[in-house]
Design a protein around this motif. Structure first.
Motif, PDB file in Angstrom:
ATOM      1  N   PRO A  73       0.639  -0.781   0.059  1.00  0.00           N
ATOM      2  CA  PRO A  73      -0.333  -0.211  -0.145  1.00  0.00           C
ATOM      3  C   PRO A  73       0.514   1.389   0.138  1.00  0.00           C
ATOM      4  O   PRO A  73       0.607   2.442  -0.675  1.00  0.00           O
ATOM      5  CB  PRO A  73      -0.764  -0.100   1.117  1.00  0.00           C
ATOM      6  N   VAL A  74       2.162   1.348   0.962  1.00  0.00           N
ATOM      7  CA  VAL A  74       2.676   2.549   0.737  1.00  0.00           C
ATOM      8  C   VAL A  74       3.055   2.777  -0.504  1.00  0.00           C
ATOM      9  O   VAL A  74       3.200   3.470  -0.491  1.00  0.00           O
ATOM     10  CB  VAL A  74       3.769   1.744   1.998  1.00  0.00           C
ATOM     11  N   ALA A  75       3.992   1.572  -1.228  1.00  0.00           N
ATOM     12  CA  ALA A  75       4.520   1.914  -1.966  1.00  0.00           C
ATOM     13  C   ALA A  75       3.568   2.194  -3.522  1.00  0.00           C
ATOM     14  O   ALA A  75       4.280   3.245  -4.444  1.00  0.00           O
ATOM     15  CB  ALA A  75       5.305   0.371  -2.939  1.00  0.00           C
ATOM     16  N   GLU A  76       2.618   1.892  -3.472  1.00  0.00           N
ATOM     17  CA  GLU A  76       1.248   1.972  -3.806  1.00  0.00           C
ATOM     18  C   GLU A  76       1.510   3.449  -4.063  1.00  0.00           C
ATOM     19  O   GLU A  76       0.954   4.034  -5.478  1.00  0.00           O
ATOM     20  CB  GLU A  76       0.094   1.390  -4.460  1.00  0.00           C
ATOM     21  N   ARG A  77       0.689   3.644  -3.510  1.00  0.00           N
ATOM     22  CA  ARG A  77       0.726   5.712  -3.092  1.00  0.00           C
ATOM     23  C   ARG A  77       2.061   6.190  -3.748  1.00  0.00           C
ATOM     24  O   ARG A  77       1.157   7.590  -4.372  1.00  0.00           O
ATOM     25  CB  ARG A  77       0.270   6.097  -1.392  1.00  0.00           C
ATOM     26  N   ILE A 138      14.441  -4.804   0.068  1.00  0.00           N
ATOM     27  CA  ILE A 138      14.706  -5.528  -1.123  1.00  0.00           C
ATOM     28  C   ILE A 138      12.885  -5.300  -1.690  1.00  0.00           C
ATOM     29  O   ILE A 138      13.474  -4.776  -2.949  1.00  0.00           O
ATOM     30  CB  ILE A 138      15.248  -7.309  -0.987  1.00  0.00           C
ATOM     31  N   MET A 139      11.934  -5.402  -1.340  1.00  0.00           N
ATOM     32  CA  MET A 139      10.083  -5.322  -2.132  1.00  0.00           C
ATOM     33  C   MET A 139      11.298  -4.033  -2.533  1.00  0.00           C
ATOM     34  O   MET A 139      10.545  -3.505  -3.181  1.00  0.00           O
ATOM     35  CB  MET A 139       9.586  -5.565  -1.023  1.00  0.00           C
ATOM     36  N   GLY A 140      11.140  -2.409  -1.005  1.00  0.00           N
ATOM     37  CA  GLY A 140      11.176  -1.709  -1.469  1.00  0.00           C
ATOM     38  C   GLY A 140      11.987  -1.144  -2.592  1.00  0.00           C
ATOM     39  O   GLY A 140      11.519  -0.181  -3.911  1.00  0.00           O
ATOM     40  N   HIS A 141      13.058  -1.642  -2.456  1.00  0.00           N
ATOM     41  CA  HIS A 141      13.951  -1.313  -3.800  1.00  0.00           C
ATOM     42  C   HIS A 141      13.516  -1.416  -5.489  1.00  0.00           C
ATOM     43  O   HIS A 141      13.580  -1.120  -6.207  1.00  0.00           O
ATOM     44  CB  HIS A 141      15.323  -2.300  -3.665  1.00  0.00           C
ATOM     45  N   GLU A 142      13.277  -3.088  -5.661  1.00  0.00           N
ATOM     46  CA  GLU A 142      12.168  -3.323  -6.909  1.00  0.00           C
ATOM     47  C   GLU A 142      10.814  -2.537  -6.747  1.00  0.00           C
ATOM     48  O   GLU A 142      11.223  -2.257  -8.292  1.00  0.00           O
ATOM     49  CB  GLU A 142      12.047  -5.341  -6.589  1.00  0.00           C
ATOM     50  N   TYR A 143      10.550  -1.982  -5.740  1.00  0.00           N
ATOM     51  CA  TYR A 143       9.366  -1.396  -6.438  1.00  0.00           C
ATOM     52  C   TYR A 143      10.172   0.516  -7.226  1.00  0.00           C
ATOM     53  O   TYR A 143       9.343   1.440  -7.867  1.00  0.00           O
ATOM     54  CB  TYR A 143       8.671  -0.666  -5.319  1.00  0.00           C
ATOM     55  N   GLY A 215      13.599   2.438  -2.187  1.00  0.00           N
ATOM     56  CA  GLY A 215      13.869   1.276  -1.367  1.00  0.00           C
ATOM     57  C   GLY A 215      13.387   1.429  -0.014  1.00  0.00           C
ATOM     58  O   GLY A 215      12.770   1.317   1.142  1.00  0.00           O
ATOM     59  N   THR A 216      14.543   2.160   0.501  1.00  0.00           N
ATOM     60  CA  THR A 216      14.748   3.193   2.013  1.00  0.00           C
ATOM     61  C   THR A 216      13.650   4.037   2.732  1.00  0.00           C
ATOM     62  O   THR A 216      12.973   3.369   3.787  1.00  0.00           O
ATOM     63  CB  THR A 216      16.319   4.053   1.897  1.00  0.00           C
ATOM     64  N   ARG A 217      12.750   5.111   1.381  1.00  0.00           N
ATOM     65  CA  ARG A 217      11.760   5.484   2.063  1.00  0.00           C
ATOM     66  C   ARG A 217       9.963   5.082   2.148  1.00  0.00           C
ATOM     67  O   ARG A 217      10.020   5.457   3.541  1.00  0.00           O
ATOM     68  CB  ARG A 217      11.730   6.670   0.566  1.00  0.00           C
ATOM     69  N   ILE A 218      10.220   3.531   1.372  1.00  0.00           N
ATOM     70  CA  ILE A 218       9.462   2.801   0.988  1.00  0.00           C
ATOM     71  C   ILE A 218       9.035   1.780   2.531  1.00  0.00           C
ATOM     72  O   ILE A 218       8.067   1.778   2.684  1.00  0.00           O
ATOM     73  CB  ILE A 218       9.395   2.221  -0.131  1.00  0.00           C
ATOM     74  N   ALA A 219      10.556   1.086   2.698  1.00  0.00           N
ATOM     75  CA  ALA A 219      10.419   0.448   3.539  1.00  0.00           C
ATOM     76  C   ALA A 219      10.464   1.319   4.943  1.00  0.00           C
ATOM     77  O   ALA A 219       9.793   1.038   6.077  1.00  0.00           O
ATOM     78  CB  ALA A 219      12.015  -0.097   4.076  1.00  0.00           C
ATOM     79  N   MET A 220      10.934   2.607   5.357  1.00  0.00           N
ATOM     80  CA  MET A 220      10.497   3.612   6.366  1.00  0.00           C
ATOM     81  C   MET A 220       9.356   3.423   7.055  1.00  0.00           C
ATOM     82  O   MET A 220       9.078   3.971   7.812  1.00  0.00           O
ATOM     83  CB  MET A 220      11.761   4.630   6.728  1.00  0.00           C
ATOM     84  N   ALA A 221       8.741   4.186   5.626  1.00  0.00           N
ATOM     85  CA  ALA A 221       6.935   4.778   5.772  1.00  0.00           C
ATOM     86  C   ALA A 221       6.120   3.480   6.039  1.00  0.00           C
ATOM     87  O   ALA A 221       5.296   3.744   6.789  1.00  0.00           O
ATOM     88  CB  ALA A 221       6.747   5.107   4.223  1.00  0.00           C
ATOM     89  N   THR A 265      19.939   8.654   3.437  1.00  0.00           N
ATOM     90  CA  THR A 265      18.726   8.355   2.978  1.00  0.00           C
ATOM     91  C   THR A 265      17.872   8.529   4.280  1.00  0.00           C
ATOM     92  O   THR A 265      17.426   9.398   4.570  1.00  0.00           O
ATOM     93  CB  THR A 265      18.578   7.646   2.063  1.00  0.00           C
ATOM     94  N   VAL A 266      18.381   7.994   5.523  1.00  0.00           N
ATOM     95  CA  VAL A 266      17.890   7.432   6.675  1.00  0.00           C
ATOM     96  C   VAL A 266      18.396   9.139   7.221  1.00  0.00           C
ATOM     97  O   VAL A 266      16.646   9.693   8.024  1.00  0.00           O
ATOM     98  CB  VAL A 266      18.180   6.317   7.251  1.00  0.00           C
TER      99      VAL A 266
END
Length: 277
Positions: A73-77, A138-143, A215-221, A265-266
């Motif tokens: 949901p985060v990555a799609e937004r 890893i998932m965030g990176h691929e997004y 991916g860092t931003r997505i994972a953190m969010a 980024t963090v």
């Protein structure tokens, strides 16, 4: 300053952050000596880690589903916020690749015209991860490859490379013909293939770093620790599996610079935006 909608994490875009041509879309964070030192220490520690005990396929699949329910949901937004004007398809099909036997995760398009985006994790990959943080990063990176439009840009670069080298070769042939000299009639098509191959490789390393940042931003969010997750990239693994396929580390080469981008980024996210519009 554009905000990651729904989660309040800023993502710099616009005229200041947008790069020309087919390069990256976003500015990478600045990396100073202190961040580099932290990254080098973490990289050395990760590479020295002992071999991991493999999880069961069922445990790996359960971890994947658990993380996907929070990351998707985060990555799609973010994807919709960034790519809505381009009409990109952000409805990624997350799933397992049950056919491949190597440890890998990848993003690609399953439909024509860069439609039907998919992200796949192989079962051996999920057996190898040690935490939800690793899967989330890893998932965030691929997004990040989708949001950064990296496949689309590589396609554009391939066309540009083919046209440029083909045109140069055609001009050379025309000059040779007008001077009564011999020339290779197959040189244009051959050099267009070379130009396409060279063009598609341009910016590849920078694209990986951009995906690390996204991916860092997505994972953190999504509530995960990207620093813990990114250490998976530093594993001392072979670039190719036994059957000759490129492994995850063959397409995502281990490099302390990747950890440095994650750390920077963090720090950038925690510091907050300098200004808000």
């Amino acid at each position: 300053m554009k905000m990651l909608r729904g989660v309040g994490i800023p993502l710099t875009v616009g005229m200041a952050g947008l790069l020309s041509g087919c390069g990256t879309s976003y500015d990478l964070p600045g990396v100073d000596d202190a961040v580099n030192a932290r990254a080098n220490a973490m990289f050395a520690q990760a590479k020295a880690a002992p071999p991991r005990a493999a999880a069961t396929p069922a445990a790996g699949a359960a971890r994947f589903q658990r993380v996907a329910s929070r990351v998707q949901p985060v990555a799609e937004r973010l994807c919709n916020a960034e790519l809505a004007e381009k009409g990109a398809d952000c409805r990624v099909q997350l799933g397992l690749d049950m056919q491949r036997t190597d440890r890998n995760a990848y993003f690609t398009y399953a439909g024509p015209g860069n439609g039907n985006p998919v992200i796949r994790f192989t079962v051996p990959m999920l057996q190898d991860v040690e935490s939800d943080d690793e899967v989330a990063f890893i998932m965030g990176h691929e997004y990040g490859h989708l949001i950064g439009q990296h496949i689309v840009k590589q396609q554009q670069q391939a066309v540009a490379g083919a046209l440029i080298l083909g045109a140069i070769t055609a001009y050379g042939n025309a000059q040779a013909a007008s001077a009564g000299q011999s020339y290779d009639p197959n040189a244009v098509s051959r050099n267009m293939e070379i130009g396409a191959a060279v063009g598609s490789k341009a910016y590849s390393q920078t694209y990986e770093l951009e995906s690390d940042m996204l991916g860092t931003r997505i994972a953190m969010a999504a509530g995960y620790d990207p620093v813990k997750g990114a250490q998976f990239f530093a594993r001392d693994e072979a670039a190719r599996s036994r059957n000759g396929q490129l492994s995850f580390w063959g397409t995502h080469p281990a490099d302390s610079r990747r950890l440095a981008v994650v750390l920077a980024t963090v720090d950038q996210v925690k510091a907050g935006p300098a200004d808000r519009e």
